[in-house]
Design an enzyme around this catalytic site. Structure first.
Site, PDB file in Angstrom:
ATOM      1  N   LYS A 166      -8.505   6.033  -8.636  1.00 32.72           N
ATOM      2  CA  LYS A 166      -7.922   5.090  -9.600  1.00 32.72           C
ATOM      3  C   LYS A 166      -8.604   5.328 -10.943  1.00 32.72           C
ATOM      4  O   LYS A 166      -9.618   4.713 -11.276  1.00 32.72           O
ATOM      5  CB  LYS A 166      -8.137   3.656  -9.084  1.00 32.72           C
ATOM      6  CG  LYS A 166      -7.070   2.692  -9.547  1.00 32.72           C
ATOM      7  CD  LYS A 166      -7.102   1.415  -8.747  1.00 32.72           C
ATOM      8  CE  LYS A 166      -6.439   0.276  -9.481  1.00 32.72           C
ATOM      9  NZ  LYS A 166      -5.043   0.443  -9.811  1.00 32.72           N
TER      10      LYS A 166
HETATM   11  N1  PMP Z   1      -0.038   2.682  -6.732  1.00 33.59           N
HETATM   12  C1  PMP Z   1      -0.546   2.591  -7.968  1.00 33.59           C
HETATM   13  C2  PMP Z   1      -0.231   3.660  -8.941  1.00 33.59           C
HETATM   14  C3  PMP Z   1      -1.334   1.495  -8.332  1.00 33.59           C
HETATM   15  O1  PMP Z   1      -1.838   1.399  -9.560  1.00 33.59           O
HETATM   16  C4  PMP Z   1      -1.594   0.483  -7.383  1.00 33.59           C
HETATM   17  C5  PMP Z   1      -2.445  -0.698  -7.755  1.00 33.59           C
HETATM   18  N2  PMP Z   1      -3.794  -0.434  -7.580  1.00 33.59           N
HETATM   19  C6  PMP Z   1      -1.062   0.632  -6.101  1.00 33.59           C
HETATM   20  C7  PMP Z   1      -0.275   1.742  -5.807  1.00 33.59           C
HETATM   21  C8  PMP Z   1      -1.339  -0.393  -5.023  1.00 33.59           C
HETATM   22  O2  PMP Z   1      -2.681  -0.319  -4.648  1.00 33.59           O
HETATM   23  P1  PMP Z   1      -3.441  -1.558  -4.028  1.00 33.59           P
HETATM   24  O3  PMP Z   1      -2.610  -2.080  -2.946  1.00 33.59           O
HETATM   25  O4  PMP Z   1      -4.727  -0.986  -3.545  1.00 33.59           O
HETATM   26  O5  PMP Z   1      -3.620  -2.556  -5.128  1.00 33.59           O
END
Ligand code: PMP
Length: 308
Positions: A166
């Site tokens: 991320k």
């Molecule tokens: N894909 C992307 C590109 C994101 O930014 C997020 C948010 N973090 C997610 C999927 C979903 O991830 P999570 O369930 O860990 O928040």
């Protein structure tokens, strides 16, 4: 010629007020006095990592949902970007609970940001800063079913960056896709990967439902969402099948229902993709059962909290 110093007036923020406390590099300080160097590498080149986490007001008190998973992913993202993060996941969790307490927050969105020191070269940076901020934030995409646009943008090629990290800079792709969708009157975008398969949204993972079963993109070209993993757990508990496989946007025209899932978005139903309306009534879908089970899981603390 005399240059006039431009003074930026402090503007009203939806994220903090004069009393708000943030964590910055070891101290809890007022948000209004938090400062960062304008020579920091994250600001110039996007090399920084972050998390998006939620806490909930549960019958057991304020609980951060899947804190360990989020802070472990922060470590993973940092490692991939050659960033040395000096705090353990356990320390990060404790600091975050303290931050929530200092701000009297229960239901909150929590954003740890690991940003870097001054470095205008394209080299790794040894000075690492940690900020943790939190604010009250409703469902990111609202409570209504969504109208999606199949984006003209693709998700980045995993050979150009680490799609399982991320990273701050990755979100320029997300901003372009969401902005394009909104400018065209849609609520949000859906992006394909470099091979034309459906990947994910700008900030959420995507699932579709067909004949009671779920399909979602495999790991590799997407962020491995913590909510995505929770949806797998819920589907198992409810006895629904989930298939991870590549699929083209055309296949969605035969789908019964679909949803986005993510920490900020939680589980949000999708009404339309471009001209195609998902035909199943949301209340009759298994997707809706997943949505309800997710709400229950987070709000009732139906998850093991490892450190408290
Ligand atoms: N894909 C992307 C590109 C994101 O930014 C997020 C948010 N973090 C997610 C999927 C979903 O991830 P999570 O369930 O860990 O928040």
């Amino acid at each position: 010629m005399e240059t006039k110093a431009i003074k930026f007036k402090s503007v009203q923020s939806m994220y903090f007020n004069k009393q708000t406390i943030v964590f910055l590099d070891g101290d809890f300080i007022k948000a209004t006095s938090a400062k960062a160097s304008v020579y920091n590498q994250t600001m110039h080149y996007g090399n920084g990592v972050f998390e998006g986490i939620r806490s909930y007001d549960t019958p057991d008190g304020t609980r951060i949902f899947k804190a360990k998973e989020h802070f472990d992913r922060l470590h993973h993202s940092a490692e991939k970007m050659h960033i040395k993060l000096e705090y353990s996941s356990e320390e990060l969790e404790r600091l975050t609970y303290k931050l929530l307490e200092k701000n009297n927050l229960t239901d909150a969105y929590i954003r740890p940001l690991v940003y870097l020191g001054e470095n205008m070269s394209l080299t790794k940076t040894d000075v690492v800063h940690l900020a943790i901020v939190a604010w009250k934030w409703g469902n990111y995409l609202g409570d209504e079913m969504l109208n999606l646009m199949l984006s003209s943008f693709e998700r980045p090629n995993p050979k150009s960056c680490f799609m399982d990290a991320k990273v701050v800079g990755h979100y320029t792709n997300s901003i372009l896709a969401t902005t394009e969708a909104k400018q065209k009157g849609y609520d949000e975008a859906l992006l394909t990967d470099m091979n034309g398969f459906v990947a994910e949204g700008p900030g959420a993972n995507f699932f579709f439902e067909k004949d009671g079963k779920f399909v979602t993109a495999p790991l590799g070209n997407i962020l491995p969402g913590i909510t995505r993993a929770t949806v797998f757990e819920i589907a198992k508990e409810l006895g629904f099948e989930v298939e991870e496989r590549f699929f083209k946007p055309e296949e969605l025209k035969t789908a019964d229902a679909a949803f986005f899932c993510g920490t900020a978005t939680e589980v949000t139903g999708i009404k339309k993709l471009d001209e195609y309306t998902f035909p199943m009534k949301w209340d009759d879908s298994n997707s809706q059962l997943i949505q309800r089970a997710y709400k229950r899981k987070v709000a009732c603390n139906e998850h093991e909290n490892l450190y408290i």
